[in-house]
Write a protein that holds these residues in place. Structure first.
Motif, mmCIF file in Angstrom:
data_model
loop_
_atom_site.group_PDB
_atom_site.id
_atom_site.type_symbol
_atom_site.label_atom_id
_atom_site.label_comp_id
_atom_site.label_asym_id
_atom_site.label_seq_id
_atom_site.Cartn_x
_atom_site.Cartn_y
_atom_site.Cartn_z
ATOM 1 N N ARG A 62 50.283 50.242 77.107
ATOM 2 C CA ARG A 62 50.789 50.707 75.824
ATOM 3 C C ARG A 62 49.775 50.285 74.774
ATOM 4 O O ARG A 62 49.402 49.115 74.699
ATOM 5 N N ASN A 63 49.338 51.222 73.956
ATOM 6 C CA ASN A 63 48.253 50.929 73.020
ATOM 7 C C ASN A 63 48.692 50.005 71.892
ATOM 8 O O ASN A 63 47.877 49.289 71.312
ATOM 9 N N GLU A 64 49.992 50.016 71.565
ATOM 10 C CA GLU A 64 50.499 49.147 70.507
ATOM 11 C C GLU A 64 50.772 47.750 71.064
ATOM 12 O O GLU A 64 51.040 47.570 72.246
ATOM 13 N N CYS A 66 52.992 44.820 71.974
ATOM 14 C CA CYS A 66 54.404 44.792 72.374
ATOM 15 C C CYS A 66 54.877 43.353 72.525
ATOM 16 O O CYS A 66 54.115 42.482 72.941
ATOM 17 N N LYS A 83 49.211 43.048 75.111
ATOM 18 C CA LYS A 83 48.754 44.347 75.591
ATOM 19 C C LYS A 83 48.278 44.144 77.028
ATOM 20 O O LYS A 83 47.647 43.119 77.327
ATOM 21 N N ASP A 115 58.424 48.118 74.951
ATOM 22 C CA ASP A 115 57.652 49.126 74.244
ATOM 23 C C ASP A 115 58.049 49.087 72.766
ATOM 24 O O ASP A 115 59.227 49.230 72.422
ATOM 25 N N THR A 118 59.479 52.896 71.795
ATOM 26 C CA THR A 118 60.711 53.392 72.411
ATOM 27 C C THR A 118 61.738 52.285 72.628
ATOM 28 O O THR A 118 62.900 52.566 72.916
#
Length: 242
Positions: A62-64, A66, A83, A115, A118
């Motif tokens: 996931r690029n963000e 978390c 990450k 995430d 989401t």
């Protein structure tokens, strides 16, 4: 990427606790945090990294950033910014000062990653049994889909770097290097036999030959979609109950 080895200071946004929720602080916590480091004594701080400038996509699960909980032995790192670099197979951990440290997934028993977009939580584990299929798989973190006493199903996420190809006559006109996401499902059956499986009814029944009739009847009665991970989890849970 320029890397220098430093002692990892106690600066995570969350707290380090034991499984029994006993909190550690100061030098004692610092010494435990360093166990996640890439060289066994300290973590590597990632100061600057432009290796993938101009590359389409990114190497991360996931690029963000978390929020995550990291389990290592009897230690639990809570509320950590993480990450997962799938390409290099490294966990990046950002402390409250904004420094980014590298950690080895092989030292992690379990990672619970939420995430940030989401809010879905992924339970990722080091599945040692998968080393029977490929030693490198046992050093990565896989998403737990189903875990029972008899069978287990994991999703192994990975990213590969696809090189640009625009000069050859048969090229796909790729003008940039690009990170490509791929995922493989692995079923671990009794005796720790590891099978790389495609999600389908045929493959599930083939993997469970001793209870095919019962499982097939259950699938039909419940109208389970075996082209999905959730469908396999339901079918495997029924298999475990037999």
């Amino acid at each position: 990427m320029k890397i220098m080895y430093l002692l990892l200071l106690l600066a995570f946004s969350g707290q380090l606790v034991l499984a029994q929720s006993t909190r550690l602080s100061g030098l004692e916590a610092d010494n435990n945090l360093r166990l996640l480091g890439t060289d066994g004594t300290s973590s590597a701080v990632r100061l600057f990294d432009n290796r993938y400038a101009g590359v389409k996509g990114n190497p991360f699960f996931r690029n963000e950033w978390c929020k995550a909980k990291i389990y290592m032995g009897n230690l639990v790192f809570e509320d950590v910014n993480v990450k997962y670099d799938l390409y290099d197979n490294k966990l990046l951990i950002k402390n409250s000062e904004g420094k980014v440290y590298e950690a080895l997934p092989v030292k992690v028993n379990q990672l619970e990653l939420q995430d940030s977009l989401t809010h879905q939580t992924y339970v990722m584990k080091r599945a040692d049994a998968m080393g029977a299929a490929d030693l490198q798989l046992a050093q990565r973190l896989a998403i737990s889909i189903y875990e029972g006493d008899k069978v287990k199903l994991y999703l192994m996420p990975q990213k590969t770097l696809l090189k640009a190809s625009y000069q050859e006559s048969y090229s796909a006109n790729r003008t940039q290097d690009e990170f490509v996401y791929k995922e493989d499902y692995y079923l671990i059956t009794p005796g720790n036999a590891v099978k790389n499986v495609k999600l389908s009814k045929r493959n599930l029944l083939k993997a469970l030959p001793n209870k095919q009739k019962e499982v097939e009847a259950y699938i039909a009665s419940e109208r389970i979609n075996l082209g999905t991970a959730s469908g396999w989890a339901k079918a495997l849970a029924f298999y475990e109950s037999l």
